[in-house]
Design an enzyme around this catalytic site. Sequence first.
Site, PDB file in Angstrom:
ATOM      1  N   VAL A  34       8.394 -36.222  36.672  1.00 55.05           N
ATOM      2  CA  VAL A  34       7.446 -35.119  36.500  1.00 55.05           C
ATOM      3  C   VAL A  34       6.098 -35.612  35.985  1.00 55.05           C
ATOM      4  CG1 VAL A  34       9.290 -33.467  36.086  1.00 55.05           C
ATOM      5  CG2 VAL A  34       8.213 -34.602  34.144  1.00 55.05           C
ATOM      6  N   GLU A  35       5.078 -34.780  36.173  1.00 54.43           N
ATOM      7  CA  GLU A  35       3.687 -35.066  35.801  1.00 54.43           C
ATOM      8  C   GLU A  35       3.208 -36.391  36.394  1.00 54.43           C
ATOM      9  OE1 GLU A  35       2.411 -34.510  31.827  1.00 54.43           O
ATOM     10  OE2 GLU A  35       3.408 -32.587  31.595  1.00 54.43           O
ATOM     11  N   GLY A  36       3.583 -36.645  37.630  1.00 53.28           N
ATOM     12  CA  GLY A  36       3.202 -37.869  38.310  1.00 53.28           C
ATOM     13  C   GLY A  36       4.287 -38.906  38.182  1.00 53.28           C
ATOM     14  N   ARG A  45       1.097 -34.859  28.259  1.00 50.95           N
ATOM     15  CA  ARG A  45       1.693 -36.188  28.410  1.00 50.95           C
ATOM     16  C   ARG A  45       1.926 -36.845  27.048  1.00 50.95           C
ATOM     17  NH1 ARG A  45      -1.756 -38.244  33.463  1.00 50.95           N
ATOM     18  NH2 ARG A  45      -0.250 -37.945  35.114  1.00 50.95           N
TER      19      ARG A  45
END
Length: 829
Positions: A498-500, A376
């Site tokens: 993406v990634e939450g 992130r």
Amino acid sequence: MAIWIVALLVGAFALAYIQARALLWLSGLAGWLAVGTASGLVGPTATLVLAIALLPIVMVALVPLRRGLLSRPLLTVFRRIMPRMSATEQAAIDAGTVWWDAELFGGAPRWQRLLETRPPKLTLEEQRFLDEETEQLCDLSSDWESTAVWQDLPPAAWAYARDKGFLGMIVPREYGGLGFSAYAQSQVIQKLSTRCSAAAVSVMVPNSLGPAELLVHYGTEAQKRHYLPRLARGDEIPCFALTSPYAGSDAASITDTGIVCRGIWQGRETLGFRISWNKRYITLAPIATVLGLAFRVQDPEGLLGGKADVGITCALIPRDHPGVRIGRRHWPLNAVFQNGPTSGDDVFVPMDMVIGGQDQVGNGWRMLMECLAAGRAISLPSSNVGMAKLAANSVSAYCAFRRQFNTPIGQFEGAQEPMARMAGHVYAMDATRRLAAAALDIGEKPSVISAIAKYHVTERARIVVNDGMDLIGGKGICMGPGNFLARAYQQIPIAITVEGANIMTRTLIIFGQGAIRCHPYVLALMRSAEGGDSRAFDRALFGYFSFLLCNAARALAFATPLRLLIARPHGAARELARYYRAATRLSTALALASDVSMATLGGTLKRRETITGRLGDVLSQLFILSAVLKRYEDEGRPTADLPLVHWAAQDALARADTALRDTIDNHPSGAARFVLRLLIRPFGGRIAPPDDRADAAVAALVQAQGPARERLFAGCWTPRMAVDPIAATHVAFALYPAVTAIEQRLRPDIRTGRVARLPQNYRELDAWAADAERAGLISAAERGVIADFAEHADIAIQVDDFPHDFGLAEGMRQFENAARYPHPAEAAE
């Protein structure tokens, strides 16, 4: 008498402000009472009443008494009402580290600590790789060719990326990788994103959350020796399968299950799992040669000697392993990077394929949470800063010379506002990206900071690209190789998802994790209560009350002119002192609002996502402001950059102030609303966003050649006509000042009619220049400059057109006749 009462109030306020210990409170109040008695201000009866009133202070000050009469009963109550934390929640809370976010959340940030953090810097080798190999990979890639021709990164670019080690930047040198710093990886991804999203994604995924990172941190030595050199050379293309159809953002609830059992592997019986999985949205899955897989382990027969529900586990499985299925491709908004599903039914996977071996069975969630911060903090912020720089760099150049109504677009006030937003956001986004990468390089694993960077950088990138589309108008909506912005416009939602999804990142992760990890007492309070440790509970509980009282006093003081006494950090720029003061005031207000919210809403705060989202916004904007202030210091305080610094700082402060005001105005607790308004905003008011003058200054800066503009867009791919005619915008922008200088010089001749006004149609410029040369008004060299500008400006403003069928028939024939480029795994062989 009045003076004596005022002395009580001032003394109590001062003790609260300095977060004095209970014994100091007791001593001060006892002294106050003694002075009142000795001076005759109070009689014996009043003295007795006041002394009795001091008994609670005596109880709190005498720790053994406090522990027995207060803490132990409260511990029992607290344990009964405190919601139990699941193992996955506990792993998420424990993952990573806290750093500057804890300072901001604590209400009294030590700015010197931030300013003394060494700025990120590339080694000579990293800089050379960025200038040469990364530039060359950009030359081999383009959004148009990737999306309209190959539906993938072009084969030559794939081959070059593997050959030059782009897929192994994260792999240590001893295993054949480049061993780059987090900042170097961030710089590479940013630069690729200013050219081609498929190139950026294809490089960042193997260097982000996935097999390589998990192997580096948790793999056995045998696994490292086997896989890391192959991953570094590009012989193996990795993907990591985490997301399931029924557990998207809630990855902890994955339904993919592996049953512990014995099976036959390579001719002998071995311990392993029977795994069934169904994953989607897996980047690089269609071309991956090795599959990282997250699944939940069940051990009904107790073969591992522990509980039946063992927990999430990560394994590394070759693509050609029996039973592994790689599905067809997803098509994520024309981004065309490789992405698709994978599945398997009752696939036997031996224990040796677990990353880290049998000792790491059940530890997958902790592994993922600890490594997710790096992904992130690097991948998504870097790629979105690159995309935003692409937009702001090209759009500002275009608007500087593109004329309408005989005036460059960028000179209109209506255009200056969005252009200032674009440039100001890019400055803040880049500062945030750098600070997040710097945290990684000093050894932090900043889980909260990485979530802040992911959410706010991707959201600001959306603003930047949308503003860019408004400014270039029709050129932005007509697809073709000459359109530098359309693909970015299409692909912006991908990073946000993406990634939450960003909604979850904002409402759950930033504040939810930050409130527990960054608070000086909450985590200790929860852990001591869960463990039944009355001594630790006592320290945490009364530390919490003291902290709350301190921030209440500080918030009230900072709501008055006393905030002018907040000291500027030693050595910090004087011209930015007001921003440090405002940030400290808002930090104190955030700490108070968070504690009051936790106290009044309790366990229900977790579900009050509008409140947690806004409190998270305050923390986020304070971090972005911190990054802006530090960037200015790290770059040597360049005066030319001050318009950008002021715009970005004022924007962050205004956003934080708005979020705090909305938190108070919409707080579910009436008592909380009253207390917070009284202490934080007793006189109302608001922090204003950047005004029109700030917008005009930034818009002028970004449309002029100079060091400030170069620093703003540092790290971008260098457009060149020999590589791609899309560079015409930048060539025309570079030539335009010389053309305008000639026009300014000829103003008297234009007024007298010796030469016509500079034509708005650039195709007529050459004839205009010829007339001016014949009249002896310009030299042959100046005519050449004008002709060069006219050629490139005309290319820049044109839009692409196609046959009526968009060349589909001819394109299909060419595609059928093209040599099939090899799968990366085949190419490696």
